[in-house]
Structures are given as C-alpha cells and as structure tokens.
Scaffold this motif. Sequence first.
Motif, PDB file in Angstrom:
ATOM      1  N   HIS A  24      25.843 -15.585   4.526  1.00 30.63           N
ATOM      2  CA  HIS A  24      25.128 -16.360   3.502  1.00 30.63           C
ATOM      3  C   HIS A  24      24.131 -15.490   2.737  1.00 30.63           C
ATOM      4  O   HIS A  24      24.047 -15.562   1.503  1.00 30.63           O
ATOM      5  CB  HIS A  24      24.418 -17.551   4.140  1.00 30.63           C
ATOM      6  N   LYS A  27      25.970 -13.030   0.396  1.00 34.12           N
ATOM      7  CA  LYS A  27      26.533 -13.701  -0.766  1.00 34.12           C
ATOM      8  C   LYS A  27      25.458 -14.048  -1.797  1.00 34.12           C
ATOM      9  O   LYS A  27      25.753 -14.173  -2.991  1.00 34.12           O
ATOM     10  CB  LYS A  27      27.261 -14.977  -0.338  1.00 34.12           C
ATOM     11  N   MET A  28      24.227 -14.180  -1.331  1.00 32.69           N
ATOM     12  CA  MET A  28      23.115 -14.458  -2.247  1.00 32.69           C
ATOM     13  C   MET A  28      22.597 -13.190  -2.923  1.00 32.69           C
ATOM     14  O   MET A  28      21.698 -13.250  -3.750  1.00 32.69           O
ATOM     15  CB  MET A  28      21.982 -15.149  -1.481  1.00 32.69           C
ATOM     16  N   HIS A  30      21.425 -10.345  -1.240  1.00 34.45           N
ATOM     17  CA  HIS A  30      20.402  -9.615  -0.497  1.00 34.45           C
ATOM     18  C   HIS A  30      20.982  -8.399   0.223  1.00 34.45           C
ATOM     19  O   HIS A  30      22.162  -8.374   0.579  1.00 34.45           O
ATOM     20  CB  HIS A  30      19.730 -10.540   0.521  1.00 34.45           C
ATOM     21  N   ARG A 365      23.077 -20.452   8.144  1.00 31.84           N
ATOM     22  CA  ARG A 365      22.554 -20.590   6.777  1.00 31.84           C
ATOM     23  C   ARG A 365      21.079 -20.984   6.804  1.00 31.84           C
ATOM     24  O   ARG A 365      20.256 -20.422   6.054  1.00 31.84           O
ATOM     25  CB  ARG A 365      23.351 -21.637   6.003  1.00 31.84           C
TER      26      ARG A 365
END
Length: 387
Positions: A24, A27-28, A30, A365
């Motif tokens: 998660h 995918k953001m 980071h 998440r």
Amino acid sequence: MSANKATKLAVIGRGMIGSAAARHLSKMGHDVALIGPDEPADFSRHDGVFGSHYDEGRITRSYDPQPFWRQMNRAAISRYGEIAAESGVAFYREVGALYVGDSETTNVASVGKICAEDGILCEAYHDAGLAERFPFLRSTAGVQGYFQPRNAGYISPRRLVRAQTIAAERAGARIIDEPALGISESSAGVTIRTRSGSVEAERVLVAAGGHTQSLLGRSLGVTVYGRTVAMFRLGAAETQRLNGMPSMLCLGPKGDNPYILPPIAYPDGQIWLKLGGDPVDLPLESEADIKNWFRSGGSIEVADRLQTQILERIRDLHFEERRVVPCMTSFGDTGLPCIGPLSERVVVAFGCYGKSAKCSDELGRLGGMALLGEAKAELALMATSLP
C-alpha cells in the motif's frame, strides 16, 4: 537489496500484515524498504524468525461476531483480485464457509441473524437438509448450519505473502531478505540492525507478529501463545470424495470448536486436510520460547484430540498420514489489534487473535496509514490499544 542504505519508510516483518503495508505504501509513491526473511527450509535447524504463515490454508469469510472484524474482512476480500492481478500469484479459493453447531447447546442461530442484518449472503440448513447439502458430515441430527457461498473459502498464507511482496516490489519497494535484529530511535531517525548491516529510516512500522514485543524490548499488553494444528494426508479416492467441501467452523465450547480446511495441495505434492482449534493456552514469553516451540514440532496430545474431533465430524474419513504442526498467535484484552504509534517515528501493527490472515491486507493498509500519521480518520483508531 543491501542493508546499508537509507530509506524514508521501513516495514519490519515480511508476513501477511507487513507485506500488505509495504504494498500500500509503495503504491502511494513512498520510498519503502520491506525487511524480513524468507520461509525457513528446515524448522529444526532454523535460527531466524519463525512465522505462522507457512501453510496453504486459512479460512476466509466476511462473517465475524464483531463489527470491527467484519469490516476488516470485507475490505480485504474486496482487494483479493487486485493483489492477484498486481503480482500474478493466485492465493484465494472461493469454496465457501460452513458454520455448524448444535441447535440446543450453541448460539449458532446468531450467525444467521448477524448475516441477515449485515447483508451477508448466507444459506440455512438443518438436520436432514444439512446432511443432503453436505453429505461428508458424519452426523447432523439436531445440528444447524449456515453456509456463506460467496466471499468465503480459504487463502494460502504463503502465496499471499509472496503476492504482496511481488506487488510491493513492482510498485517500487526494496526487499531486504534478512531478519531485523534490533531497532534504535534518535531525533534524526530510526536505525534497524540486520546481519549484513543497518538500515536508516525516517519512520518504521513494526509488523512482526509474535516477535514484535521482543524486537521492541517492551510489552504492549499482548500475549503470544503456541498452538498446534493437525494435518491429515489424503489419497486420491478420499480427495475425490471430499471434492467440493467448504471451509468449516464448528461452534461449541473451547476445546470442542475446531475449524477444518478442505483438501488442499501442499508444496510436497500431497493433499492435506488441516484441522485447528487447539484449546491449550501455552504462553511464549521470549524469543527463546518461540524458537523452542517451533522446533518442538507441536503437541502430540493436542493433535490426538483434534484427530478425535475430525473423525467425529467427517463421515468415514480415511487418511494415510498425520502431521503435527506448531504455530503461534497473539491475544490482547480488547479483542482488537494493536495499530498505532509508539513514538514519533515508530508505529506497530500486530495482535491478530487468530483472525488476521483473511483481513491482513486491510490491517496492513491501516498500519501504513498510521505510519503516515493519517490514522485518526480510520476505523483503526478503535483498534489502537497500546499502553
């Protein structure tokens, strides 16, 4: 990846929750390092981290008596297809989940009531109707059953971890295939020691399951317990006879409430039926206790009891070999996981109550959101039970 490298965010624990958090966060966009070793090849000689995801079958379903866990389950199950597509690894079989209990002595009716109130598709069966629908059951007299045919069945924990790891790496995460040996925090960041060097991170999520408290060097009010499961190897004829069997949860008093996985192919090429529901609370108070437990091979006495229970529930079961397998789980006082900050730079996500495999993607998440300082608006705030 070499351990001697700085990163913005680090996730310690390459199990189901940690690998999900890394996916998660990556995918953001980071900068993430996921730290944790591969599965041990030989438990008796293994000197590193032990986990409870080294098997091929964990029951998944939307239903749970508690609203919190139902929400976690639904959120995670809704992303199973996404995870499989991102990784190319299939890990979920929708064979359904069957809940059975004595109509007079258990509160099995609450399953149907909660499912109806919460919009979970559920079929009700009783006595002869239950026997007709599920002919492998040994006795159904006085037994009520509820069957969830959709968004239920089983997942492979080891394949899920592989899928999450691949998807995280494809999204940009760096994988460090080593156990974390310790962490130290300063005003500048967090240093994570591994065997080949150190990782410097601005912030760290510790999602190391039963190893979390010993790694941090402090108690968070969670007790780790050793558990035993029994595996029964099936031949071709018995595998065929039980074809179509769903995952099962048997309601009853502690010690008489086993869960049963349908026949599943394992890495050894054999088909195994898995049974759990160990009633013995064996506290594992240190890393040494955890290592000794996994190396012990589990409890023969518990396995004998589980064998009796499966023979009482599966009609004319014939198996060719029994295997006894140790695992561990963690329990706190709230019935909810620990997800939240310990300090400005260190966050934890663990405490599964034996419930986290199916919903680990959502717990991961929420752990990732807590690491970003954005968990206040999340349901996870309810689950933060840190002292």
